[in-house]
Design an enzyme around this catalytic site. Sequence first.
Site, mmCIF file in Angstrom:
data_model
loop_
_atom_site.group_PDB
_atom_site.id
_atom_site.type_symbol
_atom_site.label_atom_id
_atom_site.label_comp_id
_atom_site.label_asym_id
_atom_site.label_seq_id
_atom_site.Cartn_x
_atom_site.Cartn_y
_atom_site.Cartn_z
ATOM 1 N N ARG A 168 -13.007 -28.055 -8.591
ATOM 2 C CA ARG A 168 -13.335 -26.695 -9.027
ATOM 3 C C ARG A 168 -14.817 -26.411 -8.842
ATOM 4 O O ARG A 168 -15.657 -27.247 -9.147
ATOM 5 C CB ARG A 168 -12.967 -26.523 -10.513
ATOM 6 C CG ARG A 168 -11.478 -26.714 -10.740
ATOM 7 C CD ARG A 168 -11.091 -26.480 -12.180
ATOM 8 N NE ARG A 168 -9.654 -26.709 -12.333
ATOM 9 C CZ ARG A 168 -8.980 -26.606 -13.465
ATOM 10 N NH1 ARG A 168 -9.622 -26.235 -14.577
ATOM 11 N NH2 ARG A 168 -7.690 -26.834 -13.514
ATOM 12 N N ARG A 215 -17.136 -30.957 -17.977
ATOM 13 C CA ARG A 215 -16.911 -29.951 -16.935
ATOM 14 C C ARG A 215 -17.465 -30.436 -15.608
ATOM 15 O O ARG A 215 -18.660 -30.367 -15.346
ATOM 16 C CB ARG A 215 -17.588 -28.633 -17.357
ATOM 17 C CG ARG A 215 -17.149 -27.408 -16.571
ATOM 18 C CD ARG A 215 -17.779 -26.141 -17.125
ATOM 19 N NE ARG A 215 -17.372 -25.891 -18.501
ATOM 20 C CZ ARG A 215 -16.235 -25.305 -18.858
ATOM 21 N NH1 ARG A 215 -15.412 -24.863 -17.927
ATOM 22 N NH2 ARG A 215 -15.919 -25.132 -20.111
ATOM 23 N N GLU A 252 -10.822 -28.292 -25.672
ATOM 24 C CA GLU A 252 -9.592 -28.189 -24.883
ATOM 25 C C GLU A 252 -9.358 -29.437 -24.039
ATOM 26 O O GLU A 252 -10.239 -29.901 -23.316
ATOM 27 C CB GLU A 252 -9.687 -26.970 -23.949
ATOM 28 C CG GLU A 252 -8.470 -26.817 -23.064
ATOM 29 C CD GLU A 252 -8.650 -25.728 -22.013
ATOM 30 O OE1 GLU A 252 -9.532 -24.867 -22.187
ATOM 31 O OE2 GLU A 252 -7.900 -25.744 -21.016
ATOM 32 N N SER A 308 -3.667 -27.357 -21.494
ATOM 33 C CA SER A 308 -3.326 -25.953 -21.562
ATOM 34 C C SER A 308 -1.916 -25.823 -21.009
ATOM 35 O O SER A 308 -1.664 -26.230 -19.879
ATOM 36 C CB SER A 308 -4.319 -25.168 -20.708
ATOM 37 O OG SER A 308 -4.238 -23.797 -20.978
ATOM 38 N N ARG A 357 -11.265 -35.737 -19.694
ATOM 39 C CA ARG A 357 -11.557 -35.359 -21.075
ATOM 40 C C ARG A 357 -10.907 -36.329 -22.053
ATOM 41 O O ARG A 357 -11.445 -36.591 -23.139
ATOM 42 C CB ARG A 357 -11.126 -33.925 -21.343
ATOM 43 C CG ARG A 357 -12.036 -32.934 -20.633
ATOM 44 C CD ARG A 357 -11.760 -31.493 -21.003
ATOM 45 N NE ARG A 357 -12.677 -30.600 -20.286
ATOM 46 C CZ ARG A 357 -12.690 -29.279 -20.403
ATOM 47 N NH1 ARG A 357 -11.818 -28.680 -21.215
ATOM 48 N NH2 ARG A 357 -13.551 -28.555 -19.734
#
Length: 424
Positions: A260, A275, A347, A350, A389
């Site tokens: 990403r 991230r 988070e 999801s 994560r």
Amino acid sequence: MLDLRAIRKDPESFDRNWARRGLEPQSPRILELDELHRAALTEVQELQSRRNDVSRQIGIAKSKGEDASALMNEVASIKDKIAEIEEKAEGYGSVLNDLLSRLPNMLQGDTPDGPDESANVEVRRVGEPKRANGDTPDHVEIGEKLGMVDFEAAARVAGARFVVLNRDICRLERALAQFMLDTHTGEHGYTEVSPPLLVSTDVMYGTTQLPKFRDDQFETTDGRWLVPTAEVVLTNLVREQILDLEDLPLRYTAWTPCFRKEAGSAGKDTRGMIRMHQFYKVEMVSITAPDKSRDEHERMTACAENILKKLDLPFRTVVLCSGDTGFAASKTYDLEVWIPSQKTYREISSCSNCLDIQARRMKARCRAKGEKETQFVHTLNGSGLAVGRALVAVMENYYDPADGGVFVPEVLKPYMAGQEKITA
RNA sequence: GGAGGAGUGGCAGAGUGGUUGAAUGCGCCGGUCUCGAAAACCGGUAUGGGUUCACGCCCAUCGGGGGUUCGAAUCCCCCCUCCUCCGCCA
């Protein structure tokens, strides 16, 4: 892609739903374009019908040896007209299509309203944070002191937002992934897939990364795209297919890197591996019949939660509000894991029900045995879990202040040859 | 990367410019026959879109896109995929 016929039938309800995401009414423009498009289409088709008719007569006339020049002149003039109207029709069609492909999915009734993440609603909380105080070093400090996490080396070879892991920490990362995959395949009924990580533009369009989120994606020089999540490939596995209703649901899982650009996240989470431009994730995707996706959504969320429960990591589940729900989703549950150094839940998964918006774009349909009618399938995706994560969460939640080491969670020991603890 | 071959309905497989969305076979669905089943026989059996209250009518689609032609599954160009051989390579 949204159902244009449904919009025609009840435009107000679409506008009302979009308003929940803060959008202006879209239906007037859509209906206007739709009307122009269909009028042009009908005219083209009538002309084509006439052309086909006359051409057939020419064939008959010629086979009888008669003169067909009058008929041929007629067709010539029809052809010019067709080209003209066709161009008009295609123009309206592509504008309409572009508009529709940039509009988000309908929200489910039980998605709460709200402007942003502050309005998300907690639905459950599992486990108690062991250390609510701020004395836990963060995973960067833990990892660097162990000599097993190296952001400098990563910066040298790739730049910011990359990491190099060494020895027991990368083994722990691999153990996490293995454990997740084995649980999903062994206990949750998912089929493991090892998919391509470079995909075509059509595939990215199918799961709605394109056209709207182009800037978040890495594009290759030969027109392909690095997958931002395995959701893209796993969901598109059924593109352009008509599935037997009896074969549903299909449940796929894959462990893949995700790429990403994080273009809109400059300055956010710059420290550590929360991230990254590249991270591993175990993904779950379900393809269901239209009337089964809501139940499947609960089930999938429970599968993701099960991983955190087995890892004995404290977490909470929230349902995202209208303003925070992603483009393709009608309803989303986020799983947030406790991060001791930040004294907050972050988070880690999801899980979204996309209804038929991706299926329409992918042309993925199903049909009951003996039936003629096809329906678009429903697609769901969920992280199960973000491995990077999860690694952060394990390092911090299993940290031993006595020696700076990290205990190996019980369920991961079989994947670490029985190792109890990671120490320098 | 080079050379050659091939892509047609759920499958197999005809079709090389003219009422071909497409022969035939298999499969599948319905029916006849039968106590029932099989066999046999009869009928049906692609997808998307436009139009219509509806029956229906119409348009597009023979790997994808463009072109030639009054008319294209059939001719031309580009691309994709698969197969065979050569080269290279994890």
